[in-house]
Design a protein around this motif. Sequence first.
Motif, mmCIF file in Angstrom:
data_model
loop_
_atom_site.group_PDB
_atom_site.id
_atom_site.type_symbol
_atom_site.label_atom_id
_atom_site.label_comp_id
_atom_site.label_asym_id
_atom_site.label_seq_id
_atom_site.Cartn_x
_atom_site.Cartn_y
_atom_site.Cartn_z
ATOM 1 N N ASN A 31 0.844 -1.188 0.000
ATOM 2 C CA ASN A 31 0.000 0.000 0.000
ATOM 3 C C ASN A 31 0.880 1.239 0.000
ATOM 4 O OD1 ASN A 31 0.846 0.163 2.766
ATOM 5 N ND2 ASN A 31 -0.837 -1.224 3.293
ATOM 6 N N ALA A 32 0.238 2.407 -0.127
ATOM 7 C CA ALA A 32 0.984 3.662 -0.168
ATOM 8 C C ALA A 32 1.724 3.921 1.144
ATOM 9 C CB ALA A 32 0.039 4.820 -0.482
ATOM 10 N N THR A 33 1.205 3.412 2.249
ATOM 11 C CA THR A 33 1.880 3.582 3.537
ATOM 12 C C THR A 33 3.226 2.861 3.538
ATOM 13 O OG1 THR A 33 -0.276 3.726 4.625
ATOM 14 C CG2 THR A 33 1.623 3.309 6.024
ATOM 15 N N THR A 34 3.273 1.671 2.941
ATOM 16 C CA THR A 34 4.543 0.948 2.809
ATOM 17 C C THR A 34 5.509 1.721 1.927
ATOM 18 O OG1 THR A 34 3.375 -1.163 3.039
ATOM 19 C CG2 THR A 34 5.600 -1.240 2.133
ATOM 20 N N ALA A 35 4.992 2.276 0.832
ATOM 21 C CA ALA A 35 5.841 3.068 -0.060
ATOM 22 C C ALA A 35 6.420 4.275 0.673
ATOM 23 C CB ALA A 35 5.032 3.515 -1.274
ATOM 24 N N ASP A 68 10.619 12.493 -7.912
ATOM 25 C CA ASP A 68 11.571 11.391 -7.731
ATOM 26 C C ASP A 68 10.861 10.095 -7.361
ATOM 27 O OD1 ASP A 68 14.237 12.931 -7.831
ATOM 28 O OD2 ASP A 68 13.079 14.056 -6.354
ATOM 29 N N PHE A 69 9.801 10.218 -6.563
ATOM 30 C CA PHE A 69 9.047 9.044 -6.089
ATOM 31 C C PHE A 69 7.555 9.320 -6.259
ATOM 32 C CE2 PHE A 69 12.711 9.782 -3.195
ATOM 33 C CZ PHE A 69 13.513 8.716 -3.584
ATOM 34 N N TYR A 70 6.820 8.273 -6.606
ATOM 35 C CA TYR A 70 5.375 8.409 -6.812
ATOM 36 C C TYR A 70 4.731 7.078 -6.454
ATOM 37 C CZ TYR A 70 0.984 9.782 -9.158
ATOM 38 O OH TYR A 70 -0.319 10.101 -9.432
ATOM 39 N N THR A 71 3.728 7.127 -5.595
ATOM 40 C CA THR A 71 3.062 5.886 -5.194
ATOM 41 C C THR A 71 1.558 6.019 -5.328
ATOM 42 O OG1 THR A 71 2.828 4.226 -3.439
ATOM 43 C CG2 THR A 71 2.866 6.509 -2.740
ATOM 44 N N SER A 72 0.901 4.899 -5.623
ATOM 45 C CA SER A 72 -0.557 4.884 -5.674
ATOM 46 C C SER A 72 -1.054 3.478 -5.378
ATOM 47 C CB SER A 72 -1.063 5.342 -7.046
ATOM 48 O OG SER A 72 -2.461 5.585 -7.010
ATOM 49 N N ASN A 73 -2.216 3.414 -4.718
ATOM 50 C CA ASN A 73 -2.832 2.127 -4.410
ATOM 51 C C ASN A 73 -3.580 1.578 -5.619
ATOM 52 O OD1 ASN A 73 -2.153 1.887 -1.595
ATOM 53 N ND2 ASN A 73 -3.656 3.479 -1.163
ATOM 54 N N LEU A 74 -3.434 0.284 -5.857
ATOM 55 C CA LEU A 74 -4.169 -0.366 -6.942
ATOM 56 C C LEU A 74 -5.554 -0.806 -6.485
ATOM 57 C CD1 LEU A 74 -1.305 -2.629 -8.368
ATOM 58 C CD2 LEU A 74 -1.876 -0.270 -8.983
ATOM 59 N N HIS A 75 -5.761 -0.865 -5.171
ATOM 60 C CA HIS A 75 -7.033 -1.396 -4.658
ATOM 61 C C HIS A 75 -8.080 -0.320 -4.397
ATOM 62 C CE1 HIS A 75 -4.404 -0.739 -1.073
ATOM 63 N NE2 HIS A 75 -5.508 -0.161 -0.612
ATOM 64 N N PHE A 132 1.838 0.442 -6.067
ATOM 65 C CA PHE A 132 3.149 0.524 -6.713
ATOM 66 C C PHE A 132 3.914 1.710 -6.154
ATOM 67 C CE2 PHE A 132 0.744 3.420 -9.424
ATOM 68 C CZ PHE A 132 1.638 4.472 -9.627
ATOM 69 N N LEU A 133 5.223 1.623 -6.223
ATOM 70 C CA LEU A 133 6.107 2.746 -5.915
ATOM 71 C C LEU A 133 7.006 2.959 -7.120
ATOM 72 C CD1 LEU A 133 7.444 4.898 -4.150
ATOM 73 C CD2 LEU A 133 8.842 3.097 -3.118
ATOM 74 N N TYR A 134 6.888 4.119 -7.730
ATOM 75 C CA TYR A 134 7.776 4.525 -8.824
ATOM 76 C C TYR A 134 8.954 5.274 -8.230
ATOM 77 C CZ TYR A 134 9.512 7.868 -12.330
ATOM 78 O OH TYR A 134 10.300 8.644 -13.138
#
Length: 450
Positions: free
Chosen positions: A103-107, A242-249, A260-262
């Motif tokens: 999840n985004a929290t992990t990222a 530099d970093f971008y995250t979003s939840n798939l759920h 994902f974490l970009y």
Amino acid sequence: MACPINGAAAAANPKPKPSPISQSEIQSEFSHHDPSIARINNGSFGCCPASIIAAQHRHQLLFLRQPDHFYFNTLKPSILQTRVLIQNLINADHVDEISIVDNATTAAAVVLQHTARAFSSATFQPGDAVLLLHYAYGAVKKSVEAYISRTGGHVIEVRLPFPVKSSFEIVSEFEKALRLGKSNGRKIRLAIIDHITSMPSVIIPIKELVRMCRDEGVDRIFVDAAHAIGNVEIDVKDIGADFYTSNLHKWLFCPPSAAFLYCKMSDELSDLHHPVVSHEYGNGLAMESAWTGTRDYSAQLVLPEVMEFLGRFEGGLEGILTKNHESVVEMAQMLVKAWGTELGAPPELCSSMAMVGMPACLGIKSSSDALKLRKHLRVCFKVEVPIYYRAPLEGEVDPVTGYARISHQVYNVADDYYRFRDAVNTLVKDGLTCALLSKYEAGKNMKFVQ
């Protein structure tokens, strides 16, 4: 060996495109939802169609049937397939820039742990700053406290207006915070910017803010876009963080939990690590994230089936984005007209979520009041919707202090919002306030004690 003639015939007669998904088929895909609830809160936990749940179950059974074969031959190629699909969806340059996490929290933990190490190793100096929005997600704020404040970083919160009238107001306040952060020679080492804030929900002018950070010499930029994919269009190269995250759920129909974490390709990429250390440690963040120990990875493997599901809609994912946005704005405007209130943000700053002002006579005077009212709507009217408390400004007369965050996803129908409208109208007509709700709850508790 395939027959060339048959192959040519197949090319000349391609498989006919299936007709767009019907309303009855949509209802069937989400028939596992509680039919008694007007669920206008997709934003909190998302949703997962029955066909994707079935696909997830197939992946689970493949693992349980022969775990060793699944581990050695299926898991990594399947996660790689998910990463490739994400790469294309967000326009990343290389698949190595994409890691799949829970999840985004992990990222956020990945990025903040990396920043904390820079403070601990004296690469960053005590008092150097990390900047984030005042409306940043609560778990991200806690992560900043755990990783940054404890290692000597100075935290600056950008106070954004709400209700917000235009993106200019956001840009102006962010510019002030950047200047404050650089005062007294301090350096801003990390900026954390939401793409769509959670509560209150507003689309942030992300490209402008990232560009401002670059112009002001901010070292790293992390975009917390928990609500973004499946909700708004994403182009990470155009955004430039530099970093971008979003939840798939949340908005992309995957089961919980997957995200994902970009991480933009750079020399620093090799020094990013998953917070759970396992056998893949040191093999790059993407590989570390692909195996964090024995667990259920199935939610991260169903994206190919999700893409097929999206293809059943007119216009695919883009068509869904447009329809959800237009529908939530239409329903939000219907509600504020019925209640004589206002939107928390103009339509162009709404995604598939909108903030709707609630009647001032409900007496929402705290976040606790907002939670009590939310519970009352759920229990007594079968409406599920989160409510945000906005503290009144000095001098305001009869201010709107409660805003409902309504969502629209493909399973929603107009009657969901009419039920919410009618429930609030009933509360107003009956003179029920949050203060009376508190007395009602206290009375119930006293009876229970007796």
